[in-house]
Motif scaffolding. Structure first.
Motif, mmCIF file in Angstrom:
data_model
loop_
_atom_site.group_PDB
_atom_site.id
_atom_site.type_symbol
_atom_site.label_atom_id
_atom_site.label_comp_id
_atom_site.label_asym_id
_atom_site.label_seq_id
_atom_site.Cartn_x
_atom_site.Cartn_y
_atom_site.Cartn_z
ATOM 1 N N THR A 206 0.824 -1.214 0.000
ATOM 2 C CA THR A 206 0.000 0.000 0.000
ATOM 3 C C THR A 206 0.855 1.259 0.000
ATOM 4 O OG1 THR A 206 -1.724 -1.197 1.208
ATOM 5 C CG2 THR A 206 -1.842 1.213 1.208
ATOM 6 N N SER A 207 1.955 1.219 0.761
ATOM 7 C CA SER A 207 2.827 2.396 0.851
ATOM 8 C C SER A 207 3.731 2.559 -0.357
ATOM 9 C CB SER A 207 3.670 2.321 2.129
ATOM 10 O OG SER A 207 4.521 1.176 2.082
ATOM 11 N N GLY A 208 3.860 1.518 -1.215
ATOM 12 C CA GLY A 208 4.695 1.611 -2.400
ATOM 13 C C GLY A 208 6.090 1.056 -2.224
ATOM 14 N N ILE A 209 6.415 0.529 -1.035
ATOM 15 C CA ILE A 209 7.743 -0.063 -0.846
ATOM 16 C C ILE A 209 7.895 -1.312 -1.715
ATOM 17 C CG2 ILE A 209 9.285 -1.133 0.836
ATOM 18 C CD1 ILE A 209 8.101 0.658 2.954
ATOM 19 N N LEU A 210 6.865 -2.132 -1.750
ATOM 20 C CA LEU A 210 6.830 -3.296 -2.628
ATOM 21 C C LEU A 210 5.736 -3.098 -3.668
ATOM 22 C CD1 LEU A 210 7.199 -6.275 -0.090
ATOM 23 C CD2 LEU A 210 8.998 -5.103 -1.384
ATOM 24 N N THR A 211 5.894 -3.791 -4.790
ATOM 25 C CA THR A 211 4.920 -3.691 -5.875
ATOM 26 C C THR A 211 4.375 -5.077 -6.173
ATOM 27 O OG1 THR A 211 6.122 -1.822 -6.835
ATOM 28 C CG2 THR A 211 4.536 -2.963 -8.256
ATOM 29 N N LEU A 212 3.073 -5.176 -6.260
ATOM 30 C CA LEU A 212 2.421 -6.432 -6.603
ATOM 31 C C LEU A 212 2.340 -6.500 -8.126
ATOM 32 C CD1 LEU A 212 1.082 -8.885 -5.181
ATOM 33 C CD2 LEU A 212 -1.105 -7.713 -5.477
ATOM 34 N N THR A 213 3.345 -7.154 -8.745
ATOM 35 C CA THR A 213 3.405 -7.188 -10.209
ATOM 36 C C THR A 213 2.345 -8.103 -10.810
ATOM 37 O OG1 THR A 213 5.066 -8.943 -10.093
ATOM 38 C CG2 THR A 213 5.865 -6.678 -10.223
ATOM 39 N N GLU A 214 2.001 -9.136 -10.110
ATOM 40 C CA GLU A 214 0.979 -10.077 -10.558
ATOM 41 C C GLU A 214 0.474 -10.807 -9.326
ATOM 42 O OE1 GLU A 214 3.204 -14.048 -11.886
ATOM 43 O OE2 GLU A 214 3.842 -12.307 -13.066
ATOM 44 N N PRO A 215 -0.678 -11.438 -9.396
ATOM 45 C CA PRO A 215 -1.186 -12.153 -8.223
ATOM 46 C C PRO A 215 -0.188 -13.210 -7.752
ATOM 47 C CG PRO A 215 -2.912 -11.917 -9.858
ATOM 48 C CD PRO A 215 -1.653 -11.436 -10.503
ATOM 49 N N GLY A 216 0.167 -13.123 -6.484
ATOM 50 C CA GLY A 216 1.074 -14.100 -5.899
ATOM 51 C C GLY A 216 2.534 -13.735 -5.951
ATOM 52 N N ARG A 217 2.881 -12.491 -6.372
ATOM 53 C CA ARG A 217 4.293 -12.119 -6.452
ATOM 54 C C ARG A 217 4.460 -10.629 -6.199
ATOM 55 N NH1 ARG A 217 7.914 -14.188 -11.355
ATOM 56 N NH2 ARG A 217 7.546 -16.102 -10.171
ATOM 57 N N VAL A 218 5.373 -10.302 -5.293
ATOM 58 C CA VAL A 218 5.732 -8.906 -5.036
ATOM 59 C C VAL A 218 7.201 -8.729 -5.376
ATOM 60 C CG1 VAL A 218 3.998 -8.544 -3.243
ATOM 61 C CG2 VAL A 218 6.256 -9.414 -2.606
ATOM 62 N N VAL A 219 7.567 -7.477 -5.702
ATOM 63 C CA VAL A 219 8.927 -7.189 -6.116
ATOM 64 C C VAL A 219 9.357 -5.857 -5.538
ATOM 65 C CG1 VAL A 219 8.190 -6.065 -8.251
ATOM 66 C CG2 VAL A 219 10.479 -7.054 -8.118
ATOM 67 N N LEU A 220 10.663 -5.744 -5.270
ATOM 68 C CA LEU A 220 11.242 -4.497 -4.786
ATOM 69 C C LEU A 220 11.746 -3.708 -5.980
ATOM 70 C CD1 LEU A 220 12.135 -2.741 -2.363
ATOM 71 C CD2 LEU A 220 14.284 -4.022 -2.345
ATOM 72 N N ASP A 221 11.277 -2.483 -6.111
ATOM 73 C CA ASP A 221 11.638 -1.637 -7.257
ATOM 74 C C ASP A 221 13.148 -1.426 -7.316
ATOM 75 O OD1 ASP A 221 11.304 0.250 -9.404
ATOM 76 O OD2 ASP A 221 11.673 1.813 -7.923
ATOM 77 N N ARG A 222 13.692 -1.376 -8.543
ATOM 78 C CA ARG A 222 15.132 -1.242 -8.728
ATOM 79 C C ARG A 222 15.657 0.074 -8.166
ATOM 80 N NH1 ARG A 222 17.679 -2.607 -14.546
ATOM 81 N NH2 ARG A 222 16.704 -4.576 -13.902
ATOM 82 N N GLU A 223 14.962 1.162 -8.416
ATOM 83 C CA GLU A 223 15.429 2.461 -7.928
ATOM 84 C C GLU A 223 15.461 2.491 -6.419
ATOM 85 O OE1 GLU A 223 14.354 7.239 -8.406
ATOM 86 O OE2 GLU A 223 12.974 5.689 -9.149
ATOM 87 N N LEU A 224 14.438 1.931 -5.794
ATOM 88 C CA LEU A 224 14.386 1.924 -4.332
ATOM 89 C C LEU A 224 15.462 1.000 -3.759
ATOM 90 C CD1 LEU A 224 13.040 2.811 -1.736
ATOM 91 C CD2 LEU A 224 11.335 0.996 -2.049
ATOM 92 N N ALA A 225 15.656 -0.173 -4.379
ATOM 93 C CA ALA A 225 16.688 -1.091 -3.892
ATOM 94 C C ALA A 225 18.072 -0.465 -4.006
ATOM 95 C CB ALA A 225 16.634 -2.397 -4.679
#
Length: 833
Positions: A206-225
């Protein structure tokens, strides 16, 4: 933005020649011009092949460049050094700076310098994969993040969570920051709140730290990482494995072991093994010069022939198999054209036998280094040997692996710790190339048998001064004296000199080699010396000069007794004839049971003839106990070495595509001095590659001046691609094609080279640019589509039509024109994971 063709055009002839030396696949067949060369360099297969040759730190620098490039950050040496968090890396022999690594990558044209700094060449980003350095994709968002992408901004968001959720969120971030950046979650994560972990994940999405790219998978954005890593891509580059080994704690046991494996003991062991291999090779050539080796119909060595070699040379079958492979690889032995099932020595072997030991060993080593044969494939786990010289036992990558292994084994022994470290070092040298463990073990076994290494350490000086000089420095001083004892034994306290070695080989049966040589004089060994043209007085005189104990009386009696009977029977060709010295000897020979199968018949007193060959008659009479010599038509005695050399045959020329001979043989020998001591070695292109670079540049200059392709590879005109002028993108004699959204366009000349399309499309994929492409259908109708190219592989282009918002898959051979579109570039798509 400078196009890749412009980058090649700005490179001098030396840089192109270095490219051809480092990436031979782009130089053969010869490219017609720079456009054709650019298409080859950016070809996905060629890019993957080039990546398989880079080392671990080089691959890490490429990953760092991919991340910086995707984030549009500065890519100079200082920025790259800060990103990888180090200024140098420990190599096999010395520290390697980041700048030297970038020089190597630019020499391979995996990267090049441009206005934006160091830039990856087209196709490299795709070959590196979607998660370089463990970073996730660049996420495209409709709204900006509600916080600053920094450790402070993330910490501020986490402070708003409950202590339990904050602790779980921090642990999740610790796992994702340094990769892998993906996490599997329940498909109904946003509606499930059964555990604290699910609640923490919901808050992070919800806060945007992680992104739900598809159902069942979250990813950490490259710029943030990248920000959470402290604007780093790596925590330092990977050092060579030996550097880690040097940091182990000191122990008396390891120190004692190291002392026993110093350079002197390594040189001594290597030189002893090298001399043993030379001696066994000489014996094999002598054996096959007298009685050729036999092969089966498939071209492999017959099993009974291998058994004969092991019995005659008193060596294991595995050693015999390697000796045969070494001799064939060095072109000392080959199949006879007149008798295809016979292996006989060549005339090169005749010359090789007359060389000093160091030169003979150099010949074996250099031809072995260039051979792609895999002799270990014939060695079974149960110790049996099957399929020696099998035509299928060769791999094209073997010479490169041999070079890598010799380079890895070159550092001092105390910097490594056995076969496990050897495998780790090879992995460091080429992390994207899987090296079979059996190939590593097999090549080390071959190198040890040749005397190139001992205790997994290369002979000192092998890769610097060469095998001849290295062996000469390692060999002990030759001994020119021997000790002859009354029991007819002889002892040489060291390495015998050439004169002493030849004398003992001709007159004594050598029983052991090593730190000292021991042998025994027998009637047969003394007769062997007489067969080689020595008289009894000459033999005793030579032994008297070289023996510090003189010649014992029993040996004098043995020489005298053998001399009285030697030559009493003389054999010549008739097919063959036999001439006896007296009637008694003639009667004894004719009455002997062994001679009944020879078909002897009397021609004159003390002269008989036979239908059997000279060699058969000679061997039969020798086995029956008669002292036999061979004479020619004039009555002159034929010396033993001359009789054997009549079996030597010319060397067959070896070519890369030779239909005959044993597959995997080297076309030419390779110098050990040319083996890279490390991955970071300057490339010294040959004059032939420099000439090829001049031809390619000259052809491209001619194309630009005349406005037509050179050798069928050039293209016409110019067009602006990625903001730069690229030769060959405007149709000559016609107007530039306008985007028609799929409508038919006026006919154009279809003679633009396909290589130009590939270069532009790969550049557009890396830059996420919008291009107009002309497509011709089966009826010859041309339509224009405006697309964003996504992937290009296997002769298929996949892209997205920006006007129709649909995905397209287009066969490359139907594309007749590519140019940059007037539309704005599309937003970078999220990587498909």
């Amino acid at each position: 933005m400078v196009s890749f063709v412009d980058v090649l055009g700005e490179s001098d002839e030396s840089a192109l020649a270095r490219l051809f030396a480092a990436r031979p696949d782009v130089a053969s067949p010869s490219p017609g011009n720079l456009m054709s060369l650019a298409a080859r360099i950016t070809n996905p297969v060629s890019v993957r092949r080039a990546l398989s040759t880079v080392t671990t730190p080089e691959l890490e620098v490429l990953d760092a460049l991919a991340v910086l490039q995707s984030l549009d950050l500065t890519r100079d040496i200082d920025s790259l050094t800060r990103a990888v968090d180090c200024t140098s890396v420990q190599g096999p022999h010395r520290s390697i700076t980041v700048e030297e690594i970038t020089d190597r990558l630019t020499a391979l044209f995996l990267a090049h310098w441009g206005h934006e700094g160091l830039t990856l060449s087209p196709g490299v980003v795709d070959a590196l994969g979607p998660l370089p350095a463990g970073f996730g994709p660049v996420i495209t968002r409709e709204n900006p993040l509600p916080f600053t992408p920094s450790p402070e901004g993330v910490a501020h968001i986490l402070q708003g969570l409950t202590p339990e959720r904050r602790l779980v969120a921090e642990r999740i971030l610790e796992q994702l920051i340094w990769g892998p950046p993906l996490a599997k979650v329940p498909h109904d994560l946003m509606t499930r709140a059964s555990t604290v972990t699910h609640q923490a994940l919901q808050d992070m999405v919800t806060s945007g730290i992680l992104t739900l790219t598809e159902p069942g998978r979250v990813v950490l954005d490259r710029e943030l990482a990248f920000a959470l890593r402290g604007h780093r891509t790596h925590r330092g580059l990977s050092n060579y494995p030996s550097a880690t080994h040097q940091k182990q704690a000191f122990s008396p046991e390891s120190a004692a072991h190291t002392m026993t494996q110093d350079s002197h003991s390594i040189a001594s062991a290597c030189s002893a093994q090298a001399l043993s291999t030379l001696r066994l090779t000489e014996e094999l050539l002598s054996l096959w010069a007298t009685t050729p080796g036999t092969a089966v119909r498939a071209g492999t060595l017959a099993a009974r022939e291998l058994r004969r070699i092991t019995e005659e040379l008193s060596i294991p079958a595995s050693t015999a198999a390697l000796l045969v492979e070494f001799s064939v690889a060095a072109r000392l032995v080959r199949q006879d054209d007149d008798a295809p099932h016979d292996f006989v020595p060549t005339l090169m072997a005749c010359t090789w036998l007359d060389l000093p030991p160091a030169q003979r060993w150099e010949h074996l080593v250099q031809w072995w280094l260039g051979s792609s044969r895999t002799p270990w494939s014939c060695l079974n786990d149960d110790g049996s040997v099957r399929g020696v010289l099998d035509p299928a036992h060769h791999q094209p990558w073997i010479p490169h692996l041999k070079e890598q292994i010799l380079a890895v084994l070159a550092p001092p022994f105390e910097q490594r710790g056995g076969h496990h470290d050897l495998t780790a070092a090879l992995t460091w040298c080429s992390p994207r190339r899987t090296v079979p463990s059996e190939a590593v073990a097999g090549i080390v076994m071959e190198a040890t048998q040749l005397g190139l290494c001992a205790a997994e350490t290369v002979l000192p000086g092998l890769l610097t001064v060469g095998p001849r000089e290295a062996l000469e420095a390692a060999l002990p001083e030759p001994v020119d004296t021997c000790i002859i004892q009354g029991d007819l034994t002889v002892l040489v306290p060291g390495r015998p000199s050439t004169r002493l070695d030849d004398l003992l080989a001709a007159s004594a049966d050598i029983e052991s080699h090593g730190g000292a040589v021991t042998g025994r004089f027998t009637a047969a060994s003394v007769a062997r010396a007489f067969d080689r043209g020595m008289s009894s007085d000459e033999l005793l005189g030579e032994l008297e000069q070289l023996s510090i104990t003189g010649v014992p009386q029993p040996l004098k009696y043995l020489v005298a007794d053998t001399a009285r009977t030697h030559g009493a029977v003389r054999v010549g060709g008739a097919s063959s004839y036999v001439r006896f010295a007296d009637d008694a000897t003639a009667a004894a020979a004719l009455a002997h049971s062994a001679t009944r199968g020879l078909g002897l018949f009397e021609l004159a007193p003390r002269v008989v003839a036979s239908s059997a060959s000279v060699s058969q008659v000679t061997q039969t009479l020798k086995d029956a106990g008669f002292g036999v010599v061979v004479e020619d038509s004039t009555g002159a005695i034929v010396l033993a070495q001359d009789a054997g050399r009549r079996r030597f045959i010319p060397v067959r020329p070896v070519r890369a595509s030779s239909p005959g001979g044993t597959p995997g043989m080297a076309v030419e020998p390779r110098r050990c001095q040319d083996v890279p001591e490390a991955a970071f070695v300057p490339l010294h292109p040959s004059e032939g590659l420099l000439d090829l670079a001049r031809v390619v540049r000259a052809a491209s200059v001619g194309d630009d001046r005349e406005g037509h392709p050179g050798n069928g590879d050039g293209v016409h005109g110019h067009v602006v691609v990625d903001g730069s002028v690229v030769p060959g993108s405007r149709w000559p004699g016609g107007e530039q094609v306008e985007g028609s959204g799929g409508t038919s366009a006026q006919p154009h000349r279809l003679n633009e080279a396909g290589s130009a399309h590939l270069v532009r499309l790969r550049a557009a994929i890396d830059a996420n640019a919008v291009v107009d492409i002309d497509i011709v259908d089966s009826r010859g109708t041309i339509t224009t589509r405006t697309i964003v190219p996504l992937t290009l592989d296997g002769g298929r282009l996949r892209g997205r039509d920006t006007r129709r918002d649909v995905d397209l898959t287009i066969a490359v051979h139907r594309i007749v024109h590519v140019q940059e579109s007037g539309e704005l570039p599309a937003a970078p798509p999220s990587a498909s994971l």
